[in-house]
Design a protein around this motif. Sequence first.
Motif, PDB file in Angstrom:
ATOM      1  N   ILE A  70       0.631  -1.384  -0.292  1.00  0.00           N
ATOM      2  CA  ILE A  70       0.105   0.329  -0.156  1.00  0.00           C
ATOM      3  C   ILE A  70       0.705   1.524   0.258  1.00  0.00           C
ATOM      4  O   ILE A  70       2.159   1.126   0.466  1.00  0.00           O
ATOM      5  N   HIS A  71       0.300   2.285  -0.373  1.00  0.00           N
ATOM      6  CA  HIS A  71       1.299   3.656  -0.689  1.00  0.00           C
ATOM      7  C   HIS A  71       1.611   3.932   1.041  1.00  0.00           C
ATOM      8  O   HIS A  71       0.728   3.449   1.320  1.00  0.00           O
ATOM      9  N   ASN A  72       2.682   4.272   0.787  1.00  0.00           N
ATOM     10  CA  ASN A  72       3.606   4.513   2.495  1.00  0.00           C
ATOM     11  C   ASN A  72       3.027   3.450   3.210  1.00  0.00           C
ATOM     12  O   ASN A  72       3.250   3.108   4.523  1.00  0.00           O
ATOM     13  N   GLN A  73       3.077   2.324   2.475  1.00  0.00           N
ATOM     14  CA  GLN A  73       3.138   0.673   3.546  1.00  0.00           C
ATOM     15  C   GLN A  73       1.855   1.428   4.258  1.00  0.00           C
ATOM     16  O   GLN A  73       2.060   0.908   5.447  1.00  0.00           O
ATOM     17  N   ASP A  74       1.257   2.006   3.825  1.00  0.00           N
ATOM     18  CA  ASP A  74       0.063   1.772   5.324  1.00  0.00           C
ATOM     19  C   ASP A  74      -0.417   1.010   5.444  1.00  0.00           C
ATOM     20  O   ASP A  74      -0.691  -0.080   4.530  1.00  0.00           O
ATOM     21  N   THR A  75      -2.274   0.300   6.344  1.00  0.00           N
ATOM     22  CA  THR A  75      -2.363  -0.949   6.802  1.00  0.00           C
ATOM     23  C   THR A  75      -3.627   0.148   7.157  1.00  0.00           C
ATOM     24  O   THR A  75      -3.614   1.249   7.625  1.00  0.00           O
ATOM     25  N   GLY A  76      -4.809  -0.444   7.835  1.00  0.00           N
ATOM     26  CA  GLY A  76      -6.061  -0.344   7.802  1.00  0.00           C
ATOM     27  C   GLY A  76      -6.209  -0.568   9.363  1.00  0.00           C
ATOM     28  O   GLY A  76      -6.968  -0.760  10.360  1.00  0.00           O
ATOM     29  N   ASP A  77      -4.785  -1.052  10.340  1.00  0.00           N
ATOM     30  CA  ASP A  77      -5.235  -2.090  11.087  1.00  0.00           C
ATOM     31  C   ASP A  77      -5.711  -0.593  12.508  1.00  0.00           C
ATOM     32  O   ASP A  77      -6.143  -1.878  13.690  1.00  0.00           O
ATOM     33  N   VAL A  78      -5.485   0.146  12.382  1.00  0.00           N
ATOM     34  CA  VAL A  78      -6.287   1.148  13.119  1.00  0.00           C
ATOM     35  C   VAL A  78      -7.368   2.207  12.223  1.00  0.00           C
ATOM     36  O   VAL A  78      -8.692   2.439  12.662  1.00  0.00           O
ATOM     37  N   ALA A  79      -6.475   2.510  11.210  1.00  0.00           N
ATOM     38  CA  ALA A  79      -7.340   3.510   9.726  1.00  0.00           C
ATOM     39  C   ALA A  79      -8.430   4.623  11.312  1.00  0.00           C
ATOM     40  O   ALA A  79      -7.810   4.940  11.840  1.00  0.00           O
ATOM     41  N   CYS A  80      -9.560   4.923  11.223  1.00  0.00           N
ATOM     42  CA  CYS A  80     -10.295   6.101  11.603  1.00  0.00           C
ATOM     43  C   CYS A  80     -11.023   5.642  12.536  1.00  0.00           C
ATOM     44  O   CYS A  80     -11.230   6.367  13.960  1.00  0.00           O
ATOM     45  N   ASP A  81     -10.266   4.238  13.563  1.00  0.00           N
ATOM     46  CA  ASP A  81     -10.633   3.674  15.064  1.00  0.00           C
ATOM     47  C   ASP A  81     -11.896   3.900  15.297  1.00  0.00           C
ATOM     48  O   ASP A  81     -12.126   4.362  16.216  1.00  0.00           O
ATOM     49  N   SER A  82     -13.132   4.155  13.959  1.00  0.00           N
ATOM     50  CA  SER A  82     -14.485   3.685  14.993  1.00  0.00           C
ATOM     51  C   SER A  82     -15.204   2.572  15.117  1.00  0.00           C
ATOM     52  O   SER A  82     -15.990   2.744  15.845  1.00  0.00           O
ATOM     53  N   TYR A  83     -14.276   1.607  15.776  1.00  0.00           N
ATOM     54  CA  TYR A  83     -14.443   0.304  16.147  1.00  0.00           C
ATOM     55  C   TYR A  83     -15.229   1.095  17.833  1.00  0.00           C
ATOM     56  O   TYR A  83     -16.026   0.807  17.956  1.00  0.00           O
ATOM     57  N   ASN A  84     -13.972   2.059  17.925  1.00  0.00           N
ATOM     58  CA  ASN A  84     -14.349   2.496  19.801  1.00  0.00           C
ATOM     59  C   ASN A  84     -15.239   3.458  19.333  1.00  0.00           C
ATOM     60  O   ASN A  84     -14.675   4.273  20.537  1.00  0.00           O
ATOM     61  N   LYS A  85     -14.521   4.303  18.496  1.00  0.00           N
ATOM     62  CA  LYS A  85     -15.392   5.697  17.852  1.00  0.00           C
ATOM     63  C   LYS A  85     -16.553   6.278  17.800  1.00  0.00           C
ATOM     64  O   LYS A  85     -17.569   6.716  16.818  1.00  0.00           O
TER      65      LYS A  85
END
Length: 511
Positions: A70-85
């Motif tokens: 992925i660009h800049n070696q990004d991941t979705g591990d945290v993303a927007c943290d909508s699981y908590n927010k």
Amino acid sequence: MAAVLQLLLLFAVSNLCSAVHHKDAPFLHKKFPPYFMWGTATASYQIEGAWNVSGKGESIWDKFSHAGVIHNQDTGDVACDSYNKYKEDVQLMKEMGVTHYRFSIAWTRIFPTGKADSYNAAGMQYYKDLVAELKNNSIIPMATLYHWDLPQQLEDVGGWLNDTVIEHYRDYADRVFSELGDDVKLWLTFNEPFVTCWLGYGIAVHAPGKYEKPGVDPYICAHNIIRSHAKAWHTYDDKYRESQRGKISITLDADWKEPKTNSSADRAAAERAEQFKLGWFAHPIYKNGDYPKVMKEFVAKKSKAQGLPVSRLPQFTEAEKCMIKGTYDFFGLNHYTTQYVADKEDSSYVSYDKDQDIDVTVDPNWASSGSSWLKVVPWGLRSLLNWIKYEYNNPDLYVTENGVSDKNGTLNDTFRINFYNGYINNVLKAIDDGCNVKGYTAWSLLDNFEWRQGYSEKFGLHYVDFDDPDRPRETKDSAKWFKKLINTNGWEELKDASSPKYHPDGRLVFG
């Protein structure tokens, strides 16, 4: 003679759809119908984060992003943290005044291995809590069962290329209906299966990153997804519809394909391109249970030229055609852009895109965006909606995604306001044309993980600071504009000096 008449009718419909878009049509100052629904959308992998908590299994996007592609070696591990927010996100929607929220459910939160015997109650509870929060704030949930995040353990045995996935998907859909269906009344089985099959199994741009048989695998993937959709639809129809009283369909992505010239060859090529992309999935579901005739003919022709004994395009059995036909309650449409299409024979190598014998270009004068593929062409949406009206007998339709990207995530996103203003006004024009459009969903609620581009492209109505561990949200000007549009339900004639001013093409004039 019948074939000639059919061709003439095809051209007539194509010409009609091209004629009604009125590229230079003036801005329409009217309100939407009182029933019209306004929403925004997200997808599980793009916003939730929490990739390995509370029993969640690994998805193909977890594995793909962890491979460093992925660009800049990004991941979705945290993303927007909508699981908590998620509660904070619901308040953002409430502030805008949306009527509905389209979100997706992560299969691997419900069945971590993809199979029913791995049921994870903690994952289901997250979605129960989200749905309850939406209902408590008078927002209608619209749930997508599959938005590209296949359980990795199913991919390990072939994924969408292995037809055993059909029953696993049906089991997953069945469990979600049984747990959430009393509160969720709008369902989508799949999001953009074209992207899953072509970008994932054809050209390796998306997970699972396959690029082995681009003239075979995308067709097998689509064949299995269409059958999976039909199985899920019938499961809902047979077991849950009477008691839950919801609606279920699929959402398909489509660009408008404008003929590059008025020649009969280019008009036929544009029609062929639309059938190869949108018709690939819509024709079986919304028409007759089978692939478009032109698609079958062209793939068979190319297969024969290769010396193959049968077409690379799989065939549905007669029983499957009956099972698939009519498995919809409405039409879900994702739309972003338009291309010009010309007729061009292509025998260079065998793949889905080369099977079509087309040449695709864009107008260099069309405005660009933060995504290389997304040119701003508002009138294309009206043309596409009219094409769907004529092609599929004018079904009830929800625009389930529409939006535009930038690179910097500015809060003063005037260009995004102009994009929405132009595209949404063309939805209103299409309703004036007689199209049964029932709602519009803006993509996206938040800046988020934009697949292969990571966090470098931003589609959100709200800015998210991905450098801050708390992932704070900030409201963009486009969200404030969208709130006003929802509140007024459209545009009225401008009568006083304090009203906003518009250019004839629909752009807001500032200053």
